[in-house]
Write an enzyme that holds these catalytic residues in place. Structure first.
Site, PDB file in Angstrom:
ATOM      1  N   ASP A 200     136.933 -26.661 -83.341  1.00  0.00           N
ATOM      2  CA  ASP A 200     138.081 -25.628 -83.281  1.00  0.00           C
ATOM      3  C   ASP A 200     139.280 -26.303 -83.441  1.00  0.00           C
ATOM      4  O   ASP A 200     139.727 -27.173 -82.542  1.00  0.00           O
ATOM      5  CB  ASP A 200     137.955 -24.989 -82.288  1.00  0.00           C
ATOM      6  N   ASP A 203     142.258 -25.713 -80.940  1.00  0.00           N
ATOM      7  CA  ASP A 203     142.108 -26.190 -79.666  1.00  0.00           C
ATOM      8  C   ASP A 203     142.094 -27.619 -79.423  1.00  0.00           C
ATOM      9  O   ASP A 203     142.617 -28.067 -78.703  1.00  0.00           O
ATOM     10  CB  ASP A 203     140.609 -25.840 -79.131  1.00  0.00           C
TER      11      ASP A 203
HETATM   12  N1  URA Z   1     138.201 -22.341 -87.565  1.00  0.00           N
HETATM   13  C1  URA Z   1     138.346 -23.826 -86.913  1.00  0.00           C
HETATM   14  O1  URA Z   1     139.196 -24.135 -86.104  1.00  0.00           O
HETATM   15  N2  URA Z   1     137.134 -24.598 -87.188  1.00  0.00           N
HETATM   16  C2  URA Z   1     136.198 -24.058 -87.879  1.00  0.00           C
HETATM   17  O2  URA Z   1     135.033 -24.963 -88.021  1.00  0.00           O
HETATM   18  C3  URA Z   1     136.178 -22.757 -88.677  1.00  0.00           C
HETATM   19  C4  URA Z   1     137.351 -22.085 -88.182  1.00  0.00           C
END
Ligand code: URA
Length: 209
Positions: A200, A203
């Protein structure tokens, strides 16, 4: 059909590997994501329009070059897009910055717009829309819709990692918007994450979970 380009520069590829690594912490992730964005924009701006200009050097007059085309703006898709803005501004410090807030419903994976704040002359500018991950393409498509609705005509989408599904979706929805990525990955998993990806991006940039 819009162009899709993976920027294969060795520095970009090396730095992308650093941020893919799950052991790379927030500080380094943030720094390196911006460095990649900076290198990408250097590559992507090779075709900016130029004009001749007269300049007086200490040795006398000369005809030299300066940028002549549309003014530029960078538009991060919140929140992860913020992680690329400083890198772009390193190279183009006079660029204006617009913001588009989108969140992804974690069940339906559908994007929702919650915030749009743009330079007033958006129709006069070339826009670099930045978002680290082009996954399903839903957020990017909606962001481009929002920009077009407000008059934007000249846009490039700049992402760190793209999934084939997202590239196809954006190309179909917006055949006039070229896409640039540092990496093209294999696929999306059942949760809509890019594999192998980097997790992510929001994050990892902001140290949240
Ligand atoms: N958003 C993200 O932060 N990571 C992904 O793999 C897909 C969407």
């Amino acid at each position: 059909m819009a162009k899709f380009t993976v920027l294969n520069h060795p520095l970009i590829q090396h730095k992308l590997t650093i941020i893919r690594n799950k052991d790379t912490g927030t500080k380094v992730f943030r720094e390196v994501a911006n460095e990649i964005a900076e290198l990408m924009v250097y590559e992507i701006t090779r075709d900016l329009a130029m004009e001749d200009v007269e300049v007086e050097t200490p040795m006398g007059p000369a005809i030299e070059k300066q940028l002549s085309g549309k003014k530029l703006a960078v538009v991060p898709i919140l929140r992860a897009g913020l992680g690329m803005v400083d890198g772009v501004l390193e190279l183009i410090p006079a660029a204006k910055v617009g913001h588009i807030g989108m969140y992804r419903d974690e069940k339906t994976l559908q994007p929702h717009e919650y915030f749009v704040k743009l330079p007033t002359d958006i129709d006069q500018r070339q826009l670099f829309i930045v978002d680290p991950m082009l996954a399903t393409g839903g957020s990017a498509i909606m962001a481009i819709d929002a920009l077009k609705k407000r008059g934007a005509t000249s846009m490039r989408l700049v992402v760190l990692v793209a999934a084939p599904e997202g590239v196809k979706a954006v190309q179909e929805a917006h055949p006039d918007v070229d896409i640039y990525a540092a990496g093209l990955d294999d696929r999306l998993n059942e949760d809509g994450y890019i594999v192998p990806g980097l997790g992510d991006a929001g994050d990892r940039l902001f140290g949240t979970k």
